[in-house]
Design a protein around this motif. Structure first.
Motif, mmCIF file in Angstrom:
data_model
loop_
_atom_site.group_PDB
_atom_site.id
_atom_site.type_symbol
_atom_site.label_atom_id
_atom_site.label_comp_id
_atom_site.label_asym_id
_atom_site.label_seq_id
_atom_site.Cartn_x
_atom_site.Cartn_y
_atom_site.Cartn_z
ATOM 1 N N GLY A 116 0.824 -1.216 0.000
ATOM 2 C CA GLY A 116 0.000 0.000 0.000
ATOM 3 C C GLY A 116 0.858 1.266 0.000
ATOM 4 N N ASN A 117 0.184 2.413 -0.142
ATOM 5 C CA ASN A 117 0.888 3.703 -0.145
ATOM 6 C C ASN A 117 1.760 3.868 1.082
ATOM 7 N N GLY A 118 3.030 4.169 0.858
ATOM 8 C CA GLY A 118 3.937 4.399 1.987
ATOM 9 C C GLY A 118 4.486 3.126 2.596
ATOM 10 N N GLY A 119 3.998 1.943 2.127
ATOM 11 C CA GLY A 119 4.478 0.675 2.680
ATOM 12 C C GLY A 119 5.859 0.336 2.140
ATOM 13 N N PRO A 120 6.563 -0.597 2.802
ATOM 14 C CA PRO A 120 7.916 -0.944 2.348
ATOM 15 C C PRO A 120 7.950 -1.555 0.942
ATOM 16 N N LEU A 121 6.823 -2.101 0.474
ATOM 17 C CA LEU A 121 6.811 -2.684 -0.879
ATOM 18 C C LEU A 121 5.979 -1.850 -1.852
ATOM 19 N N GLU A 122 5.842 -0.576 -1.557
ATOM 20 C CA GLU A 122 5.089 0.288 -2.460
ATOM 21 C C GLU A 122 5.704 0.198 -3.861
ATOM 22 N N GLY A 123 4.850 0.076 -4.878
ATOM 23 C CA GLY A 123 5.371 -0.083 -6.254
ATOM 24 C C GLY A 123 5.226 -1.509 -6.738
ATOM 25 N N ALA A 124 5.156 -2.452 -5.777
ATOM 26 C CA ALA A 124 4.923 -3.846 -6.180
ATOM 27 C C ALA A 124 3.418 -4.085 -6.276
ATOM 28 N N HIS A 125 3.037 -5.046 -7.076
ATOM 29 C CA HIS A 125 1.616 -5.359 -7.240
ATOM 30 C C HIS A 125 1.488 -6.876 -7.397
ATOM 31 N N VAL A 126 0.501 -7.463 -6.713
ATOM 32 C CA VAL A 126 0.286 -8.904 -6.824
ATOM 33 C C VAL A 126 -1.080 -9.151 -7.470
ATOM 34 N N HIS A 127 -1.061 -9.985 -8.481
ATOM 35 C CA HIS A 127 -2.296 -10.309 -9.209
ATOM 36 C C HIS A 127 -2.544 -11.814 -9.123
ATOM 37 N N ILE A 128 -3.769 -12.165 -8.708
ATOM 38 C CA ILE A 128 -4.135 -13.579 -8.601
ATOM 39 C C ILE A 128 -4.737 -13.997 -9.943
ATOM 40 N N VAL A 129 -4.121 -14.984 -10.597
ATOM 41 C CA VAL A 129 -4.681 -15.442 -11.869
ATOM 42 C C VAL A 129 -5.768 -16.484 -11.627
ATOM 43 N N HIS A 130 -6.598 -16.657 -12.589
ATOM 44 C CA HIS A 130 -7.666 -17.683 -12.664
ATOM 45 C C HIS A 130 -8.282 -18.094 -11.314
ATOM 46 N N LEU A 131 -8.895 -17.127 -10.646
ATOM 47 C CA LEU A 131 -9.594 -17.464 -9.395
ATOM 48 C C LEU A 131 -10.795 -18.360 -9.708
#
Ligand SMILES: NC(=O)N[C@H]1NC(=O)NC1=O
Ligand SMILES: [Zn+2]
Ligand SMILES: [Zn+2]
Length: 512
Positions: A285-300
């Motif tokens: 999330g904004n301001g978090g240590p991994l800001e800029g990363a994004h995780v996408h779940i495929v084929h739920l």
């Protein structure tokens, strides 16, 4: 009186000739332009680079309009509502589609085209011809089941080489996140810098030897690198909770029964993976240590606890998204016949009440967009004769039918043309970072599907199917509605009335 007419006559003549000059010059200029820059006839069935498409149903971000779209040099340069004057006077260069729907071309960001290495399964040529025939104007290819898998700069280069002269639509590429490159930043950096749109990992065995699974610890190693490059991680989210299906089964469980397969891959597998992932996305999330990363779940597939966890993560501001696939929306486990392994995929197709909840989540916006997970193989590996669900290849073959499937099965849920275009074009384009695609909007690529939603057809032996091994597709024999009449890729009319333009003029799309 007579005298006055004679006096004014030269003035009339002058006025008429001035008007005629401007009118003619305009069309003459355009004509000249087109003569100078004809579209390669090999790439396109339409011989001009500057022309209009008109229709009573054009799907734009502002809604469905009746009007014309002006195309020049592969781009949309204007959109006019109603009967435009321009359109009329340029009538030679207007393609009038009447009441057929003109929509942004579909963008299928989850397909396995299996090249190099497994062209007997699919390949760029057959796969992109199927895409074009289905109104899919961009595909994003997975880093497996090609061989070698796309896990480094060098293997991406092999893939790019394999696309040459074979792409009938545009194609982007996912790289793979595997333990080797997750633990070796320079390989991962090399892959990302070489132009993949993001990377994909499996939290369970992938079925492909050179694509080993990643644990959440590998994912934690990779995410800071992905955050730095602002590239997405897409995850096959299932964790094997036993040491293989044999533990779950009893002696009298018949491998030809779909219910037997279903028992071996319960929703708890999806839930276990997603639980671990949302434990990590909290930092994106904004301001978090991994800001800029994004995780996408495929084929739920699981619409119960898995979906709840994703909704909760979105609510708290994590950078997370999710797709589901056409087969989870079309089919239910109850209807899958004994031995019909065409329906085997992972995660599995679940029961009808689960399917209805997936529709609800899609309509509510909790599921972000749709993909096919087109994952074909050769008929021998589908074991159609033996019908053994436990041993057959898992993967559904459907790329050409993305649009008619979701339209046909979505009709009873009141799906609109705008929704289809949101789920299949706008959101996938935004997700994959394809800024020039996804909408019928001035400045975007002229990528369109022209289709007739009302036309019904049966996928029988006579139907022209362009995927490599049609017999393994779960949709053969089905009656669908929504026939694709024409497909345009960057202004090239690449598919028309069942035929493809001779030359493959799609381009590879590389991220900066
Ligand atoms: N390797 C591969 O394509 N696997 C795909 N098939 C499937 O049904 N689910 C997948 O992840
Ligand atoms: Zn998968
Ligand atoms: Zn897949």
């Amino acid at each position: 009186m007579d005298y006055l007419i004679w006096k004014l006559l030269p003035l009339f003549a002058l006025l008429v000739s001035v008007a005629a000059f401007f009118f003619l010059e305009d069309s003459y200029m355009v004509h000249l332009l087109q003569l100078k820059r004809p579209s390669s006839e090999e790439c396109s069935f339409h011989p001009y680079r500057h022309y209009w498409i008109s229709s009573k149903r054009i799907v734009t971000p502002q809604g469905v309009i009746s009007g014309s779209v002006e195309i020049n040099e592969g781009k949309i340069v204007s959109i006019v509502k109603g009967d435009s004057k321009k359109g009329n006077h340029m009538h030679q260069q207007v393609i009038d589609y009447g009441d057929a729907v003109v929509m942004p071309g579909l963008i299928d960001v989850h397909v396995h085209l299996d090249e190099p290495g497994r062209t007997e399964w699919e390949g760029f040529y057959t796969g992109t011809r199927a895409a074009a025939a289905g109104g899919v104007t961009t595909v994003v290819d997975m880093p497996l089941n090609n061989h070698p898998t796309t896990v480094s700069k060098e293997t991406l280069e092999l893939k790019l080489e394999a696309t040459k002269k074979k792409l009938h639509v545009d194609a982007g590429f996912w790289g793979g996140l595997i333990p080797e490159n997750a633990l070796n930043t320079s390989i991962l950096e090399g892959l990302l810098s070489a132009g993949v749109l993001g990377v994909k990992s499996f939290m369970c065995p992938s079925g492909i030897d050179d694509f080993p699974m990643t644990t959440i610890d590998h994912i934690k190693e990779g995410l800071p690198v992905l955050a730095k490059h602002r590239k997405r991680l897409i995850v096959h989210s299932e964790i094997q909770l036993n040491s293989g299906h044999t533990l779950e089964l009893k002696d009298n469980d018949d491998p030809r029964h779909y219910s037997t397969y279903l028992k071996t891959r319960p929703p708890s597998w999806e839930q276990a993976a997603i639980r671990e992932l949302v434990g990590v996305t909290k930092d994106t999330g904004n301001g978090g240590p991994l800001e800029g990363a994004h995780v996408h779940i495929v084929h739920l597939s699981d619409s119960s606890a898995s979906l709840d966890m994703i909704k909760e993560a979105k609510r708290r501001g994590d950078s997370i998204s999710v797709e589901t696939c056409s087969h989870y929306l079309a089919f239910s486990s109850e209807e899958i016949k004994d031995g019909d392994t065409r329906f085997k995929c992972s995660p599995p197709i679940r029961d009808a009440s689960n399917r209805e909840k997936l529709w609800e989540a899609l309509l509510e916006g909790d599921i972000d967009f749709l993909t096919s997970d087109h994952s074909p193989t050769v008929p021998e590996l589908k074991l159609l004769d033996e019908g053994n669900f436990l041993k057959a290849w898992g993967g559904i073959s459907s790329l050409q039918f993305d649009l008619p499937i979701t339209w046909s099965y979505g009709k009873k849920h009141g799906v609109t043309l705008e929704q289809l275009s949101l789920w299949w074009s706008k959101r996938p384009a935004e997700f994959a970072g394809l800024e020039s695609k996804g909408d019928i909007e001035v400045g975007k690529d002229a990528d369109f599907v022209v289709w007739q939603p009302e036309t019904e057809f049966v996928l029988d032996d006579k139907y022209p199917v362009f995927i490599k091994n049609p017999s393994i597709s779960a949709y053969m024999g089905k009656k669908l509605s929504g026939q694709v009449l024409a497909t345009f890729v960057r202004g090239n009319l690449v598919f028309k009335n069942g035929k493809h333009a001779p030359k493959a003029c799609g381009v590879p799309i590389l991220a900066k």
